[in-house]
Write a protein that holds these residues in place. Structure first.
Motif, PDB file in Angstrom:
ATOM      1  N   UNK A  72      33.772 -36.208  26.193  1.00  0.00           N
ATOM      2  CA  UNK A  72      34.800 -36.140  25.158  1.00  0.00           C
ATOM      3  C   UNK A  72      34.729 -34.780  24.489  1.00  0.00           C
ATOM      4  N   UNK A  73      35.863 -34.078  24.419  1.00  0.00           N
ATOM      5  CA  UNK A  73      35.907 -32.786  23.745  1.00  0.00           C
ATOM      6  C   UNK A  73      36.906 -32.850  22.593  1.00  0.00           C
ATOM      7  N   UNK A  74      36.434 -32.425  21.434  1.00  0.00           N
ATOM      8  CA  UNK A  74      37.219 -32.510  20.207  1.00  0.00           C
ATOM      9  C   UNK A  74      37.151 -31.169  19.487  1.00  0.00           C
ATOM     10  N   UNK A  75      38.273 -30.708  18.992  1.00  0.00           N
ATOM     11  CA  UNK A  75      38.283 -29.559  18.089  1.00  0.00           C
ATOM     12  C   UNK A  75      38.243 -30.099  16.662  1.00  0.00           C
ATOM     13  N   UNK A  76      37.236 -29.679  15.919  1.00  0.00           N
ATOM     14  CA  UNK A  76      37.074 -30.128  14.541  1.00  0.00           C
ATOM     15  C   UNK A  76      37.349 -28.964  13.592  1.00  0.00           C
ATOM     16  N   UNK A  77      38.224 -29.192  12.638  1.00  0.00           N
ATOM     17  CA  UNK A  77      38.491 -28.198  11.601  1.00  0.00           C
ATOM     18  C   UNK A  77      37.958 -28.745  10.284  1.00  0.00           C
ATOM     19  N   UNK A  78      36.937 -28.082   9.740  1.00  0.00           N
ATOM     20  CA  UNK A  78      36.350 -28.482   8.458  1.00  0.00           C
ATOM     21  C   UNK A  78      36.982 -27.661   7.340  1.00  0.00           C
ATOM     22  N   UNK A  79      37.332 -28.324   6.258  1.00  0.00           N
ATOM     23  CA  UNK A  79      37.907 -27.651   5.097  1.00  0.00           C
ATOM     24  C   UNK A  79      37.169 -28.113   3.846  1.00  0.00           C
ATOM     25  N   UNK A  80      36.754 -27.169   3.027  1.00  0.00           N
ATOM     26  CA  UNK A  80      36.061 -27.549   1.806  1.00  0.00           C
ATOM     27  C   UNK A  80      35.368 -26.383   1.157  1.00  0.00           C
ATOM     28  N   UNK A  81      34.797 -26.641  -0.023  1.00  0.00           N
ATOM     29  CA  UNK A  81      34.107 -25.596  -0.787  1.00  0.00           C
ATOM     30  C   UNK A  81      32.688 -25.363  -0.268  1.00  0.00           C
ATOM     31  N   UNK A 102      27.040 -42.813  11.820  1.00  0.00           N
ATOM     32  CA  UNK A 102      27.994 -43.201  10.793  1.00  0.00           C
ATOM     33  C   UNK A 102      27.606 -42.430   9.542  1.00  0.00           C
ATOM     34  N   UNK A 103      28.513 -41.589   9.012  1.00  0.00           N
ATOM     35  CA  UNK A 103      28.118 -40.615   8.001  1.00  0.00           C
ATOM     36  C   UNK A 103      29.273 -40.342   7.043  1.00  0.00           C
ATOM     37  N   UNK A 104      28.949 -39.618   5.976  1.00  0.00           N
ATOM     38  CA  UNK A 104      30.001 -39.097   5.095  1.00  0.00           C
ATOM     39  C   UNK A 104      29.581 -37.738   4.569  1.00  0.00           C
ATOM     40  N   UNK A 105      30.578 -36.967   4.118  1.00  0.00           N
ATOM     41  CA  UNK A 105      30.359 -35.661   3.505  1.00  0.00           C
ATOM     42  C   UNK A 105      31.012 -35.663   2.125  1.00  0.00           C
ATOM     43  N   UNK A 106      30.350 -35.104   1.161  1.00  0.00           N
ATOM     44  CA  UNK A 106      30.894 -35.066  -0.198  1.00  0.00           C
ATOM     45  C   UNK A 106      31.854 -33.899  -0.419  1.00  0.00           C
ATOM     46  N   UNK A 107      31.658 -32.795   0.348  1.00  0.00           N
ATOM     47  CA  UNK A 107      32.330 -31.548  -0.017  1.00  0.00           C
ATOM     48  C   UNK A 107      33.313 -31.039   1.028  1.00  0.00           C
ATOM     49  N   UNK A 108      33.551 -31.785   2.089  1.00  0.00           N
ATOM     50  CA  UNK A 108      34.492 -31.297   3.092  1.00  0.00           C
ATOM     51  C   UNK A 108      35.268 -32.459   3.710  1.00  0.00           C
ATOM     52  N   UNK A 109      36.497 -32.146   4.104  1.00  0.00           N
ATOM     53  CA  UNK A 109      37.289 -33.040   4.943  1.00  0.00           C
ATOM     54  C   UNK A 109      37.254 -32.502   6.369  1.00  0.00           C
ATOM     55  N   UNK A 110      37.654 -33.352   7.336  1.00  0.00           N
ATOM     56  CA  UNK A 110      37.600 -32.945   8.737  1.00  0.00           C
ATOM     57  C   UNK A 110      38.861 -33.411   9.466  1.00  0.00           C
ATOM     58  N   UNK A 111      39.452 -32.486  10.222  1.00  0.00           N
ATOM     59  CA  UNK A 111      40.564 -32.804  11.117  1.00  0.00           C
ATOM     60  C   UNK A 111      40.006 -32.799  12.545  1.00  0.00           C
ATOM     61  N   UNK A 112      40.275 -33.845  13.303  1.00  0.00           N
ATOM     62  CA  UNK A 112      39.824 -33.933  14.687  1.00  0.00           C
ATOM     63  C   UNK A 112      41.027 -33.947  15.621  1.00  0.00           C
ATOM     64  N   UNK A 113      41.035 -33.045  16.582  1.00  0.00           N
ATOM     65  CA  UNK A 113      42.053 -33.019  17.630  1.00  0.00           C
ATOM     66  C   UNK A 113      41.344 -33.243  18.965  1.00  0.00           C
ATOM     67  N   UNK A 114      41.705 -34.309  19.657  1.00  0.00           N
ATOM     68  CA  UNK A 114      41.081 -34.620  20.947  1.00  0.00           C
ATOM     69  C   UNK A 114      41.758 -33.791  22.035  1.00  0.00           C
ATOM     70  N   UNK A 115      40.972 -33.021  22.765  1.00  0.00           N
ATOM     71  CA  UNK A 115      41.527 -32.189  23.839  1.00  0.00           C
ATOM     72  C   UNK A 115      41.155 -32.714  25.220  1.00  0.00           C
ATOM     73  N   UNK A 116      40.148 -33.596  25.296  1.00  0.00           N
ATOM     74  CA  UNK A 116      39.753 -34.169  26.582  1.00  0.00           C
ATOM     75  C   UNK A 116      39.089 -35.510  26.337  1.00  0.00           C
ATOM     76  N   UNK A 117      39.465 -36.518  27.109  1.00  0.00           N
ATOM     77  CA  UNK A 117      38.867 -37.832  26.975  1.00  0.00           C
ATOM     78  C   UNK A 117      39.540 -38.664  25.898  1.00  0.00           C
TER      79      UNK A 117
END
Length: 475
Positions: free
Chosen positions: A430-439, A378-393
């Motif tokens: 479980x397979x997920x594509x994660x797209x990180x966006x941030x500075x 259980x975590x957080x990031x100060x400088x990035x957002x994350x998009x998760x797309x589930x491709x398996x599971x």
């Protein structure tokens, strides 16, 4: 009998296949359905029960050890994974295991490196069991009958016959080719790096011939032990000095995969001596080793005696006979702080792995694989957002107080500053594509609030793999 597996080496001479954060013993090479460590572990099970196996490694590799044993279907006692605070070569590593084993009384111990390929496990098992009769008086090593002169191995000169095997006349360091031929003609054996002894015999030999190690282990705190011990191999520290050494010949196909030249010798090639691990078009080419990891068209024309190792982020081209120099490449990369010396694009975690697919200044794309029943912290990031797309599971996703299930083909979004967790509640990966966006997208932008693997607080996920020893096993 107890067994000790040495699983702390980094295997830099097999770069870029083997790197500090994922060394050769844990690799599943093409044509192999198990890692070299897993094969070593199963070899020990032919000699002892699960509870009689001890593994000496470092904090970086502890979760690989556990994960790969779990993959074989076994639940291993974590108390039998002995974590070295720092690497001090083979003698302190072996002695650490011996000291732990002797807490339960004297016993016979067999020691195995985790990065050797052995084809006849049953033959080796028979020889080791025969050798038990020598263990109460000797420190035994197992010598391999050489098939040809080899400059990459140490040699052992046998002396008088014993009831099994021979006493040892002397140990020889890696020779040049001419000397290796002489050793072959005189009946010398390759030094396999496998040993057997009774714990009280070994402790006495260490006390007598390497008091620096013996005295350090009188301390109670393992960090202090390793701060005070010297770095020394068992060969230099004990075997070359002791008058109680014995060697038992073993006639098996064996390789320590110490370099790409020995790697080449291990596998069979085509009629022109070429060894390739994928579809390669070869024209007028002989005696080459070609290992490519990508699904790409590969053609080789007019090449001879080359080693070509092609990873997505690194390429090695080396003339056969020079592969011992690969470690110099690694040292040069490390001197410039190039992460490719230590890290693959795929990084393994106790919950699974992630692979960097693409990255730019303000974005990074990863493929995340989460093992069944595992979850990230259980975590957080100060400088990035994350998009998760589930491709398996199916993913169980926590974002602040919201908990929901995200299925294959669905997606979710985590804003920066939000507490979140990714979990695999299912029975398939479980397979997920994660797209990180941030500075700022580095792994140290993380605060952990809860974690199944003891990692809580602000931490650098990459420095976890390279930091100094911690009392709490973060992996």
């Amino acid at each position: 009998m107890k067994t000790i597996i040495l699983a702390g080496g980094s295997g830099t001479r097999l770069w870029p296949l083997s790197r500090d954060n994922f060394p050769k013993q844990f690799l599943k090479l093409k044509r192999m359905d198990k890692s070299i460590f897993q094969m070593s572990f199963e070899r020990c099970l032919k000699l002892t029960g699960l509870e009689e196996i001890y593994i000496v490694t470092n904090i970086n590799y502890k979760f690989w050890v556990l994960g790969q044993i779990e993959e074989l279907g076994y639940k291993f006692n974590e108390d039998h994974i002995l974590v070295e605070p720092s690497g001090k070569n083979t003698l302190p590593a072996i002695y650490y295991g011996v000291v732990e084993i002797q807490k339960g009384g004297d016993d016979i111990v067999a020691v195995f490196p985790s990065d050797h390929l052995i084809e006849d496990d049953d033959g080796l098992t028979r020889v080791i069991k025969q050798g038990e009769q020598l263990a109460d008086k000797h420190v035994i090593t197992f010598g391999i009958h050489p098939k040809k002169p080899h400059t990459g191995y140490g040699y052992i000169r046998p002396k008088e016959p014993l009831t099994v095997g021979y006493s040892v006349e002397e140990f020889k360091e890696k020779p040049d080719l001419e000397t290796a031929q002489i050793y072959l003609e005189k009946g010398y054996l390759w030094n396999s790096g496998m040993f057997m002894f009774k714990t009280d015999v070994f402790i006495e030999e260490v006390r007598q011939y390497c008091p620096e190690v013996y005295n350090a282990f009188q301390l109670s705190d393992i960090k202090e032990v390793y701060n005070n011990t010297i770095s020394i191999s068992i060969d230099y520290g004990i075997m070359e000095k002791s008058g109680r050494t014995a060697v038992i010949p073993v006639d098996i196909r064996w390789s320590d995969l110490g370099s790409f030249d020995t790697f080449y010798e291990k596998f069979s090639g085509d009629e022109n001596g070429n060894i390739s691990f994928s579809d390669v078009t070869l024209i007028n080419s002989v005696n080459n080793l070609l290992y490519t990891n990508e699904d790409k068209a590969v053609a080789v024309i007019g090449a001879e005696d080359l080693i070509v190792i092609d990873e997505k982020d690194a390429l090695l081209i080396c003339k056969k006979g020079y592969s011992e120099k690969v470690k110099d490449v690694v040292n040069k990369l490390k001197s410039t702080n190039d992460p490719k010396a230590d890290y693959h694009l795929t990084t393994y975690r106790p919950w699974g792995s992630y692979t960097i697919l693409e990255e730019g200044f303000f974005y990074k794309i990863k493929r995340i694989s989460v093992l069944p029943g595992k979850k990230l912290s259980l975590q957080l990031h100060h400088h990035r957002s994350e998009h998760w797309v589930v491709v398996k599971g199916t993913a169980k996703v926590t974002v602040n107080a919201l908990v929901k299930f995200v299925r294959s083909g669905e997606s979710t979004f985590v804003k920066s500053g939000y507490k979140h967790r990714l979990e695999n509640p299912g029975k398939v990966i479980l397979e997920v594509i994660e797209v990180q966006l941030g500075q700022y997208l580095e792994e140290d932008d993380i605060i952990r609030f809860d974690d199944d693997f003891g990692r809580v607080g602000t931490d650098d996920a990459e420095s976890e793999l390279n930091s100094s020893y911690k009392e709490v096993a973060v992996l």
